[in-house]
Design a protein around this motif. Structure first.
Motif, mmCIF file in Angstrom:
data_model
loop_
_atom_site.group_PDB
_atom_site.id
_atom_site.type_symbol
_atom_site.label_atom_id
_atom_site.label_comp_id
_atom_site.label_asym_id
_atom_site.label_seq_id
_atom_site.Cartn_x
_atom_site.Cartn_y
_atom_site.Cartn_z
ATOM 1 N N TYR A 29 0.835 -1.197 0.000
ATOM 2 C CA TYR A 29 0.000 0.000 0.000
ATOM 3 C C TYR A 29 0.871 1.249 0.000
ATOM 4 O O TYR A 29 1.884 1.315 0.686
ATOM 5 C CB TYR A 29 -0.935 0.018 1.214
ATOM 6 N N ARG A 30 0.437 2.230 -0.785
ATOM 7 C CA ARG A 30 1.166 3.491 -0.886
ATOM 8 C C ARG A 30 0.170 4.625 -0.702
ATOM 9 O O ARG A 30 -0.937 4.586 -1.249
ATOM 10 C CB ARG A 30 1.848 3.568 -2.247
ATOM 11 N N SER A 31 0.560 5.630 0.052
ATOM 12 C CA SER A 31 -0.301 6.792 0.261
ATOM 13 C C SER A 31 -0.029 7.815 -0.828
ATOM 14 O O SER A 31 1.121 8.166 -1.085
ATOM 15 C CB SER A 31 -0.030 7.432 1.618
ATOM 16 N N ILE A 32 -1.078 8.273 -1.466
ATOM 17 C CA ILE A 32 -0.941 9.323 -2.475
ATOM 18 C C ILE A 32 -1.948 10.430 -2.164
ATOM 19 O O ILE A 32 -2.945 10.206 -1.490
ATOM 20 C CB ILE A 32 -1.154 8.800 -3.909
ATOM 21 N N VAL A 33 -1.663 11.598 -2.653
ATOM 22 C CA VAL A 33 -2.560 12.733 -2.478
ATOM 23 C C VAL A 33 -3.337 12.913 -3.777
ATOM 24 O O VAL A 33 -2.752 13.051 -4.855
ATOM 25 C CB VAL A 33 -1.767 14.025 -2.134
ATOM 26 N N ASP A 34 -4.644 12.913 -3.652
ATOM 27 C CA ASP A 34 -5.504 13.108 -4.816
ATOM 28 C C ASP A 34 -5.407 14.565 -5.240
ATOM 29 O O ASP A 34 -5.631 15.479 -4.436
ATOM 30 C CB ASP A 34 -6.943 12.731 -4.461
ATOM 31 N N LYS A 61 -5.532 12.521 1.156
ATOM 32 C CA LYS A 61 -4.665 11.354 1.046
ATOM 33 C C LYS A 61 -5.519 10.100 0.956
ATOM 34 O O LYS A 61 -6.542 9.992 1.620
ATOM 35 C CB LYS A 61 -3.751 11.225 2.270
ATOM 36 N N LYS A 62 -5.052 9.148 0.145
ATOM 37 C CA LYS A 62 -5.733 7.868 0.077
ATOM 38 C C LYS A 62 -4.710 6.758 -0.133
ATOM 39 O O LYS A 62 -3.605 7.004 -0.609
ATOM 40 C CB LYS A 62 -6.799 7.853 -1.007
ATOM 41 N N GLN A 63 -5.097 5.559 0.272
ATOM 42 C CA GLN A 63 -4.236 4.389 0.149
ATOM 43 C C GLN A 63 -4.509 3.710 -1.191
ATOM 44 O O GLN A 63 -5.654 3.453 -1.537
ATOM 45 C CB GLN A 63 -4.525 3.394 1.275
ATOM 46 N N GLU A 119 -3.220 0.403 -3.666
ATOM 47 C CA GLU A 119 -2.484 -0.856 -3.698
ATOM 48 C C GLU A 119 -1.646 -0.900 -4.969
ATOM 49 O O GLU A 119 -2.167 -0.756 -6.075
ATOM 50 C CB GLU A 119 -3.467 -2.025 -3.671
#
Length: 129
Positions: free
Chosen positions: A36-41, A47-49, A51
């Motif tokens: 899982y990687r956190s990215i900013v929409d 932020k969302k996780q 896969e």
């Protein structure tokens, strides 16, 4: 868990990944592990996780004689399995799986604790200033 048991579990998990990768290459299938990687929409700023597939590098290579050799790594450091020896030579990929399972059993039994401790210490020393 004690620190050494935690390190053993970490190495056992990495050995499992290598065993499954070797099996999948023998069978001609694709092996992927998800992380899982956190990215900013960009649109909402939240932020969302997500896969994503984890990149797994092979620990083995072919030497000049055409035999398969592998080294066991803790982090990015190869473990010294015997005095002055960092890799193991096997004849073919099928023997590679057996050898990796043998090393995994040795790690579970605690036979490589001193090598893991040494590798862990050198890795930690790299993070100090």
């Amino acid at each position: 868990l004690s620190a050494i048991q935690h390190r053993r579990n970490k190495l056992i998990h990495r050995l499992w990944e290598q065993i499954e990768l070797a099996k999948s290459q023998i069978e001609g299938t694709q092996f992927t592990v998800k992380k899982y990687r956190s990215i900013v929409d960009r649109e909402t700023g939240l932020k969302k996780q997500v896969e994503v597939p984890k990149r797994i590098r092979e620990w083995w290579f072919k030497n000049e004689l055409g035999k398969v050799c592998f080294c066991v790594k803790y982090g990015s450091r190869p473990l010294e399995l015997a005095k002055g020896k960092h890799s193991v030579e096997v004849g073919n990929p099928a023997e590679l799986v057996k050898a990796l399972e043998l090393v995994k059993g040795a790690v579970e039994a605690g036979e490589l604790d001193s090598q893991i401790e040494l590798a862990s210490g050198t890795l930690r020393a790299g993070f100090r200033k």
